[in-house]
Enzyme design. Structure first.
Site, PDB file in Angstrom:
ATOM      1  CB  SER A 263       3.148   0.080   3.982  1.00 12.29           C
ATOM      2  OG  SER A 263       2.928   1.499   4.038  1.00 12.29           O
TER       3      SER A 263
ATOM      4  CB  SER B 149      -1.043   0.045   1.165  1.00  9.67           C
ATOM      5  OG  SER B 149      -1.012   1.168   1.983  1.00  9.67           O
ATOM      6  N   GLY B 150       0.176   2.256  -0.474  1.00 13.36           N
ATOM      7  CA  GLY B 150       0.644   3.529  -0.449  1.00 13.36           C
ATOM      8  C   GLY B 150       0.477   4.367   0.657  1.00 13.36           C
ATOM      9  CG  ASP B 151      -1.427   6.375   4.254  1.00 15.97           C
ATOM     10  OD1 ASP B 151      -1.010   6.214   5.395  1.00 15.97           O
ATOM     11  OD2 ASP B 151      -1.677   7.544   3.905  1.00 15.97           O
ATOM     12  CG  ASP B 152      -1.258   4.013   8.266  1.00 10.49           C
ATOM     13  OD1 ASP B 152      -0.072   4.195   8.503  1.00 10.49           O
ATOM     14  OD2 ASP B 152      -1.842   4.860   8.607  1.00 10.49           O
TER      15      ASP B 152
END
Ligand SMILES: *[C@@H]1O[C@H](CO)[C@@H](O)[C@H](O)[C@H]1NC(C)=O
Ligand SMILES: *[C@@H]1O[C@H](CO)[C@@H](O)[C@H](O)[C@H]1NC(C)=O
Ligand SMILES: *[C@@H]1O[C@H](CO)[C@@H](O)[C@H](O)[C@H]1NC(C)=O
Ligand SMILES: *[C@@H]1O[C@H](CO)[C@@H](O)[C@H](O)[C@H]1NC(C)=O
Ligand SMILES: *[C@@H]1O[C@H](CO)[C@@H](O)[C@H](O)[C@H]1NC(C)=O
Ligand SMILES: *[C@@H]1O[C@H](CO)[C@@H](O)[C@H](O)[C@H]1NC(C)=O
Length: 467
Positions: free
Chosen positions: A285, A251-254
């Site tokens: 991540s 993912s690009g975040d959490d």
């Protein structure tokens, strides 16, 4: 008379064989689900065209509206066959299953006008990307005030085609907050399983103000940050009784973020996220957390159980994020058996996250952070072991860390543990933690606690359904 008996017995036998069959070794047309459906239809029955170009917005709407008629007659399932099915946002209904066959791809329209504007979430007060006059774009797949809704398949794909949303967000060209991929609110009995989720415009799976939720066997992929901002994997928000298991998230975040509303809005709604188990997650991540608690946590977060987790090339392990003004609490957090590789921080807590909804927050609304338990973890190629910062005059208390072995990268931080406004204990942790987490000296015979009871959602058995 005898004949009737035989038929009755046969009926009983076939019923038992359906409900008792374990959910492995399924044939091609079988799948596990909380509830099976009496009625079944294909998107093609409603004029669907799977060429990747024709709009299926009308077909989805017609299909789901029609199948909603069976809600009180055994429910219905909508089958998405192999193909590429382009559509705008659509709404789910109760006692309903959306089933994506293998090689079925639902493509999200990139046309903003295909996403209705709906009110901002009461516990957030505004959109996260933009205030949007109290409005935000509906998620791609949306449901509200439902009971018994299932999204599943043979690993079919839901592709949010988020690239245009990411670009417009970064250029600050959006008047309203981006759609999430799947949002279900004010609902109970939700299953989201055996799907591949790609390129969400922002968060992927967002159940909010809901309960009795199973999220299982998802593969969630987004290009890592900075390409795809805020593409969190799974975000239970003011939800109770949630089971999140066997997911793979890049993912690009959490990878997962547990939330419960923002500042004064979240305090007013006052709905906690609680009784949640997260197990067998693999997370990648590089710019965010394996599992974040917060930063929006104003309704409270409690009784979270985390086990059997792998994080690779992830900025931090479990991360607590909060700030004065949030109010609420994060308490009774339990994690064990977490394996981490290539991490900036193994343990991270931050009490000065900031990021307020607006100027209306109450700086005296201090969060209560206590009873956080981490046991049995290893981490390799680590830059810093623990970056733990509570809040002045509001320390984070009863932090327990046991049986943890951390191996440094070739360029570690000189200060391995930095603890301010932190109180707790540790046992058998290497490298040795800060003074405020003094070692109990009990060696490896001591473990920080983990609940021994089971959550009700852990006992929910899936049935074998057919399509
Ligand atoms: C979905 O339902 C909401 C109301 O709950 C409505 O505002 C929205 O327009 C609906 N979306 C679609 C695509 O019909
Ligand atoms: C949905 O449920 C919420 C919370 O119970 C309620 O406030 C709202 O009016 C309901 N909406 C609809 C359309 O029934
Ligand atoms: C879906 O993918 C997972 C992980 O690759 C695999 O274990 C599972 O068997 C697949 N399920 C189906 C129904 O194809
Ligand atoms: C720890 O988690 C890993 C990864 O999910 C799993 O393979 C292993 O069996 C777990 N160990 C224990 C003791 O449960
Ligand atoms: C260790 O971490 C660094 C980044 O801090 C990364 O470049 C390197 O590939 C990692 N090494 C291994 C063996 O994973
Ligand atoms: C330790 O943490 C505190 C609080 O976040 C920070 O002010 C300080 O600069 C940190 N110390 C070092 C050496 O990084």
């Amino acid at each position: 008379m005898e004949m009737a008996m035989v038929i009755m017995l046969l009926g009983l036998l076939s019923m038992t064989s359906v409900s008792c069959r374990p959910s492995y070794g399924l044939t091609a047309s079988e799948y596990p689900a909380m509830n099976c459906r009496k009625h079944s239809a294909s998107l093609t029955d409603y004029g669907g065209v799977g060429d990747g170009k024709t709009s299926n917005t009308k077909a989805f709407k017609a299909a789901i509206e029609d199948l909603s008629k069976f809600a009180s007659d055994g429910g219905a399932q909508l089958i998405i066959p192999p193909g590429k099915w382009l559509t705008g946002s659509f709404n789910l209904t109760s006692h309903f299953t959306l089933y994506l066959e293998k090689d079925a791809v639902i493509l999200a329209s990139q046309d903003e006008s295909e996403y209705p504007l709906i009110p901002a979430l009461p516990s957030y007060g505004r959109g996260r990307d933009a205030s949007g006059d109290g409005l935000r774009y509906s998620s791609f797949i949306f449901g509200t005030n439902l009971t018994d809704v299932i999204l599943t398949g043979a690993n079919g794909t839901i592709d949010g085609q988020g690239s245009t949303w990411w670009k417009n967000y970064k250029k600050d060209k959006l008047k309203y907050t981006r759609p999430t991929l799947i949002e279900i609110m004010y609902s109970s009995q939700i299953q989201i399983s055996s799907l591949t989720l790609l390129n969400s415009p922002q968060w992927n799976v967002h159940p909010i103000y809901s309960s009795d939720i199973i999220i299982q066997g998802l593969t969630i992929l987004a290009p890592i940050d900075p390409i795809s901002p805020n593409t969190d994997g799974i975000n239970p928000d003011s939800c109770s009784n949630v089971r999140i298991e066997d997911n793979y998230i890049v993912s690009g975040d959490d990878c997962i973020a547990i939330k419960s509303g923002w500042d004064e809005y979240g305090i007013k709604v006052g709905m906690p996220s609680q009784h949640i188990i997260i197990r067998r997650l693999t997370c990648i991540s590089p710019d965010s957390a394996l599992i974040a608690l917060g930063s929006e946590m104003s309704g409270g977060i409690q009784d979270i159980r985390i086990e059997d987790i792998v994080a690779i090339n992830t900025e931090s392990g479990i991360r607590i994020k909060t700030a004065p003004g949030r109010g609420g609490y994060i308490k009774d957090i339990y994690a064990r058996n977490v394996t981490m590789q290539t991490m900036k921080y193994v343990f991270w807590m931050i009490g000065s996250y900031g990021s307020h909804a607006d100027e209306g927050f109450d700086p005296k609304a201090l969060p209560e952070i206590k009873n956080i338990n981490y046991n049995d973890m290893t981490a390799t190629n680590v830059t810093m072991s623990g970056n733990l910062a509570g809040i002045k005059d509001d320390p984070f208390t009863n932090i327990c860390i046991s049986n943890v072995n951390i191996e440094m990268s070739s360029k570690p931080k000189k200060l391995q543990w930095n603890c301010t406004d932190i109180e707790g204990t540790s046992s058998n942790v290497s490298p040795q933690p800060c003074e405020s987490l003094a070692d109990k000296g009990a060696g490896n015979s001591f473990s920080c606690p983990f609940p021994t009871d089971k959550l009700p959602i852990e006992d929910v058995q899936l049935k074998t359904c057919t399509y």
